[in-house]
Enzyme design. Structure first.
Site, PDB file in Angstrom:
ATOM      1  N   LYS B  76       0.859  -1.184   0.000  1.00 19.33           N
ATOM      2  CA  LYS B  76       0.000   0.000   0.000  1.00 19.33           C
ATOM      3  C   LYS B  76       0.894   1.233   0.000  1.00 19.33           C
ATOM      4  O   LYS B  76       1.923   1.262   0.678  1.00 19.33           O
ATOM      5  CB  LYS B  76      -0.900  -0.017   1.244  1.00 19.33           C
ATOM      6  CG  LYS B  76      -1.927   1.125   1.278  1.00 19.33           C
ATOM      7  CD  LYS B  76      -2.873   1.003   2.482  1.00 19.33           C
ATOM      8  CE  LYS B  76      -3.876   2.145   2.531  1.00 19.33           C
ATOM      9  NZ  LYS B  76      -4.823   2.028   3.672  1.00 19.33           N
ATOM     10  N   SER B 151      -9.828   2.306   2.801  1.00 16.90           N
ATOM     11  CA  SER B 151      -8.908   3.002   1.937  1.00 16.90           C
ATOM     12  C   SER B 151      -7.924   2.091   1.195  1.00 16.90           C
ATOM     13  O   SER B 151      -7.332   2.525   0.217  1.00 16.90           O
ATOM     14  CB  SER B 151      -8.103   4.013   2.767  1.00 16.90           C
ATOM     15  OG  SER B 151      -7.281   3.330   3.701  1.00 16.90           O
ATOM     16  N   SER B 175     -10.291   0.083   7.047  1.00 16.66           N
ATOM     17  CA  SER B 175      -9.662   0.236   5.731  1.00 16.66           C
ATOM     18  C   SER B 175      -8.993  -1.005   5.151  1.00 16.66           C
ATOM     19  O   SER B 175      -8.593  -1.008   3.991  1.00 16.66           O
ATOM     20  CB  SER B 175      -8.625   1.364   5.775  1.00 16.66           C
ATOM     21  OG  SER B 175      -9.272   2.608   5.655  1.00 16.66           O
TER      22      SER B 175
END
Lengths: 117, 483, 478
Positions: B76, B151, B175
């Site tokens: 990420k 997210s 997330s």
């Protein structure tokens, strides 16, 4: 599906939580917060933000429904204490690497518009 | 091969059926093929990736291998990786090449994993749909009209579309779990303090926690073994003995007590989600578990509490983005104050600015007690509810998200609708408890549904066992989107 | 109207650790810009603070030295404001539950003592520096100092004059150096004072509106700034005006204070507990261990010097104004306890003057305490006169004759004549040669006696022991 209804209505729908207090934000509040946060905001943005923040704060106000007078605030997810580091120099000079990504540097200094005291 | 487990891939590498360079190249080809459509990656750097694959091959040749040696893993874009562009999905960091490695990146590097690139995400991890990214939205591989969740939407999409075998995510209020659910993959947010936050760009420090995202629970256990561990550079990192998260995977579930919070099973859940959850619970009963009703009376307030505490911490955490030492700086300005204000106005997106304003307000003079302290007190009540519930059950289950993936643009103009996507996940974050999501079928429009499993502190091995047993009995986790 | 001055001080003492309070970068002074600013100090995205044990220890030692409460847990908070020398956009400081709370010190004004109470002392990180030399109309930022550990020491508004404020600041300055937590170097900014100054009509128990004067980096500036500020406020009030609460800067060149910012543009700092740092627990074992490691404190030594050596309160406080001076005194006084006052006089007089002239510290004094004691003994046993001792001291300072006191006395012929028969002979000669003065004395002219003493001293070039000469003369003339 539920759509286009306010946060407080949704909370009521989901969990039967009713709103106790209605607070009101003003456009000046929004501008003041933006100023405190050092974010430039146009009149138009301030207006749009006002509406959204008002809705969000209505949602936030639902917290007031619970009596917390006997509760200690919880700042951390774990009930542990601070670990201490030994006092030793472990870092070496990385200025060139760190300044290679800086917007503006000269003579090893970060440059900014004139600082006035 | 793209649907194989980490164990299977690792076995191929060990047997020299395939080299890491070959494996990596295959996945890179797949990324090149699908990423233009799904936008799961912000940065792909073949050269860097292949260099790591070569190093992994050398390790394998020398016999110095672990379960992740040579395995491609996407990171990420919230994790700082030395020499990699690390944007956090923001224009503010659109030119930030990190001069240092996050603790998590170091761990994967040491394990010989191959960094496949940096995945797309909501800007500064603020969002539940991946639509707040400066780099554009990510598409859901099951339906390009749908969001992947957020997210960690890029990571979820990359795993779901089999562009990578595994990826990392971070979870502040859901997330990891919510995008895992919306993309039909498995993801776990471990107990707060288990994964180092050093080099993980902070959103809300007291809630942020990294975790793995993968196709199966077995893969999650392998990834967790690498990802977790004490880091002295993070004061909130817990000093615990290293554990093997895969140790209990095969244990039978007889006698398992599953707590079902009555608040989660009241109204609110959409019927397709409810149906899938009920079927999953039936499966668990077949596996020997019993379900008990528990109550989490304060947990419905987790959304307002979360939207006080997370923005408060964020407003302060994001103050460092000022255009002085790194990152974006506005082009035209009159003086110092103007430079700051324009840099921050232009560098941050709408949602990030909104949360900074909320946070600034709740911390400001005169509102601190009414909002911030009030929320911290409720946070304690929410945590206490769980403590009480766990005296009656081993794990808590429910839906991960109230609905299946929604359409792009459907909620983007209504922040509150968006915030409520985390209605089932944020309570565990506030309490610091581990939570995970596993795929349990499909709902409306044939979009995936996730089951949310919350465990007690440090109960990850047990949770993985419970989730793995389900995956041994079902094949939802092996389903691939028809792309 | 009679005005009463009310002063409270906030002192920032830089703690003498090796590394920064939250990172492993060095705090050594004078490095090239930004070479001691690591990724944590630069507030790169993702970095985190880890607290330095050395900083906590020093704060605890301070708390123990002033008899304060050591808070456990103690909490770190973020103070949010934007400034280019503040990389995170917040300063990690303490708000609720500072590490040190309460405590007091006593100051000496002449022979009278006064107690000043402390409110608190908390740990925090320093900011970097903005350099205003012209970089194409821009400022340069050096973050080497960012993250340097500071102890902010806040007093109660207990001081009533600039003299008291300076005395208090000096006491604290001596104390932090005494217990080894701060080098006290004011030029390098290791010890900085902010003064809160207000005035009120004498007899009033309500505090007047105060102004905070920032960054006073010498005791002289502290005194001048307070004096100027007091005058300014009194003038304002006597002209029927009001004092506006504000932060002011002292302009050392002009000797005046000027507005820096008013209360209206004071920041809303949005303090909240730092989520990156956990509560600091300070176990009592640790406190006890640190208490034992503390040296005997200045006030304890002061008391001891008064009771053991019979020094005045004034002498005792001068001698305990630094640990080095006190150690020097004590090393000397222990060897000649009955001559302690003489030791004190030498240290506060000749030695201090000479050190000051050479801009040296007592630790570097070329005349060691044992040598000083030898010198004092030679005066006491009558070998040399007090005047001659000063000549010997000069010789010792210059390192002549391997600092052998007796050899110096010998080589310079400074020995007094103390032999009774020799003195008797001299006295007899003088009496014979000065019959007129002898007659005058016998007729009641006391002055004539002194003249006779002078004659004897002159005849011996000042080397005769004056006491013996006196006694012998008296005997002969009676």
């Amino acid at each position: 599906m539920i759509r286009q209804i306010s946060g407080s209505m949704i909370l009521y729908y989901y969990f039967n939580i009713r709103l106790l207090i209605h607070m009101t934000l003003s456009i000046n509040d929004v501008k003041q917060i933006a100023d405190l946060a050092y974010i430039e905001i146009s009149e138009e943005e301030a207006n749009a933000t006002l509406n959204q923040l008002s809705d969000i704060f209505k949602l936030i106000e639902t917290m007031q429904a619970v009596d917390t007078s006997q509760v200690e605030p919880m700042s951390h997810a774990q009930d542990v204490v601070q670990r201490l580091r030994d006092d030793a120099v472990t870092e070496s000079d990385q200025r060139d690497l760190c300044q290679s990504i800086a917007p503006q540097v000269e003579n090893g200094l970060y440059l900014v518009p004139k600082v006035i005291e | 091969m793209f649907n194989e487990s980490l164990k299977q891939l690792s076995k191929r590498l060990a047997k020299k059926e395939i080299s890491s360079v070959e494996l990596t190249t295959e996945f890179l080809e797949r990324i090149k093929k699908f990423n233009p459509e799904f936008n799961a990656f912000i940065t792909i750097d073949e050269e860097k990736t292949l260099t790591q694959a070569k190093q992994a091959d050398q390790k394998i040749a020398s016999g110095d291998t672990g379960p992740l040696t040579g395995i491609p893993v996407a990171q990420k874009d919230i994790f700082c990786a030395k020499g990699w562009l690390t944007t956090c999905g923001s224009k503010m960091l659109s030119n930030f090449v990190s001069p240092y490695d996050a603790g998590v990146i170091e761990r994967f590097d040491q394990a010989g994993a191959v960094n496949m690139g940096k995945t797309n995400m909501d800007e500064f991890a603020m969002g539940s749909s991946n639509e707040t990214s400066f780099y554009g939205p990510v598409r859901n591989p099951w339906d390009v009209a749908a969001v992947p969740g957020g997210s960690s939407g890029g990571s979820a999409c990359a795993v779901a579309a089999r562009m990578v075998p595994a990826a990392t995510g971070t979870d502040t209020g859901g997330s990891i779990r919510q995008p895992a659910a919306l993309c039909g993959i498995s993801g776990i947010k471990p107990t707060y303090g288990t994964v180092s936050r050093y080099g993980m760009i902070a959103f809300a420090s007291s809630l942020d926690q990294g975790g793995p995202m993968a196709k199966s629970v077995e893969d999650l256990a392998i990834l967790l073994n690498v990802m977790t561990g004490f880091d002295q550079r993070d004061s909130t990192s817990l000093q615990r003995e290293k554990e093997d998260y895969a140790r209990d995977l095969e244990k039978p579930l007889s006698g398992l007590r599953i707590g079902l919070p009555k608040e989660y099973f009241a109204k609110g859940m959409s019927s397709d989600v409810e149906k899938a959850v009920e079927q999953a619970l039936d499966q668990y009963r077949k596996l020997g578990a019993e379900t008990v009703e528990v109550t989490l009376p304060n947990s419905p307030l987790s959304i307002p509490v979360y939207y006080v505490l997370a923005p408060a911490e964020a407003s302060s955490n994001l103050s460092r983005f000022d255009g002085v030492r790194y990152g974006y700086r506005t082009q035209i300005y009159q003086d110092l104050g103007d430079m700051y204000r324009k840099t921050r106005a232009e560098g941050f997106g709408v949602e990030v600015k909104r949360r900074i304003l909320i946070g600034t307000y709740v911390l400001s003079h005169g509102y601190y007690d009414a909002y911030y302290i009030k929320a911290q007190k409720l946070r304690r009540l929410i945590a206490q509810d769980f403590k009480h519930a766990f005296s009656q059950c081993d794990v808590i289950m429910g839906p991960t998200a109230p609905t299946v993936a929604f359409d792009l643009g459907e909620k983007s103009s209504d922040p509150i609708q968006m915030y409520l996507s985390d209605i089932y996940t944020s309570a565990a974050s506030l309490a610091g408890l581990p939570g995970m999501s596993i795929p349990i079928g499909f709902g409306d429009k044939n979009r995936p549904v996730g089951l949310h499993i919350i465990g007690n502190y440090f109960a990850e091995a047990r949770m993985l066992n419970i989730a793995h047993q389900y995956q041994m009995a079902t094949d939802w986790h092996q389903r691939m989107p028809g792309i | 109207m009679q005005w009463e001055i009310v002063i409270g001080l906030e002192i920032h003492a830089q703690l003498s650790t090796q590394s920064k309070i939250f990172s492993g970068a060095s705090i050594a002074y004078g490095a090239m810009p930004n070479t001691q600013a690591c990724v944590v100090d630069l507030a790169l995205p993702g970095v985190l603070p880890v607290l330095n044990r050395g900083a906590v220890e020093r704060a605890i030692k301070f708390g123990l030295a002033i008899g304060a409460t050591i808070n456990s847990p103690s909490i770190f908070a973020r103070k949010n404001y934007f400034y280019p020398d503040l990389p995170k956009g917040y300063q990690i400081s303490q708000y609720e539950l500072p590490i040190v709370e309460g405590g007091e010190v006593s100051i000496q004004i002449g022979e009278s003592e006064k107690t000043i109470r402390l409110t608190r002392a908390h740990l925090e990180e320093d900011a970097g520096k903005s350099l205003h030399e012209d970089f194409h109309g821009m400022s340069g930022i050096d973050l080497n100092r960012a993250g340097t550990p500071l102890l902010e020491i806040v007093s109660e508004p207990d001081m009533r004059s600039s003299t008291e404020a300076v005395a208090y600041a000096k006491i604290l300055h001596a104390l932090v150096r005494w217990i080894g937590i701060c080098d006290g170097n004011m030029q390098e900014g290791s010890f900085r004072c902010d003064a809160n100054v207000s005035v009120r009509p004498r007899g009033s128990d309500k505090l007047g509106t105060r102004c905070e004067i920032k960054n006073l980096n010498s005791f002289r500036f502290l005194e001048k700034a307070i004096d100027f500020e007091v005058e300014r406020q009194i003038e304002l009030l006597e002209d029927g005006g009001m004092v506006r609460q504000e932060t002011r800067l002292f302009d050392a060149n002009k000797g005046e204070t000027r507005t820096m910012r008013t209360k209206e543009d004071a920041n809303d700092y949005r303090y909240f507990p730092d989520p990156d740092l956990l509560p600091v627990e300070i176990e009592s074992d640790w406190i006890e261990q640190l208490r034992e490691s503390l040296p005997e404190l200045p006030h304890a030594r002061r008391e001891r010097y008064i009771s053991n050596y019979g020094l005045s309160a004034y002498d005792a406080s001068v001698l305990t104004s630094s640990r080095e001076m006190a150690d020097y005194f004590e090393a000397a006084a222990e060897q000649v306890p009955e001559q302690a006052k003489l030791c004190a006089n030498w240290i506060m007089g000749e030695i201090s003057a000479r050190l000051k002239k050479e801009d040296m510290d007592i630790i570097d004094c070329p005349v060691g305490s044992t040598i000083l004691v030898t010198l004092i003994k030679r005066v006491h046993d009558g070998t040399i006169s007090g005047k001659a001792a000063k000549t010997v001291f000069e010789s010792l300072w210059l390192g002549e004759l391997k600092q052998d006191v007796d050899a110096i006395i010998e080589s310079k012929g400074l020995k007094q004549i103390s032999d009774d028969s020799a003195i008797e002979k001299l006295v007899d000669e003088v009496l014979v040669a000065n019959a007129q003065q002898v007659a005058d004395y016998r007729n009641g002219k006391e002055k004539a006696f002194n003249a006779l003493v002078g004659q004897v001293m002159k005849a011996t070039k000042g080397k005769a022991n004056p006491a013996q000469v006196n006694a012998m003369l008296k005997k002969k003339l009676s």
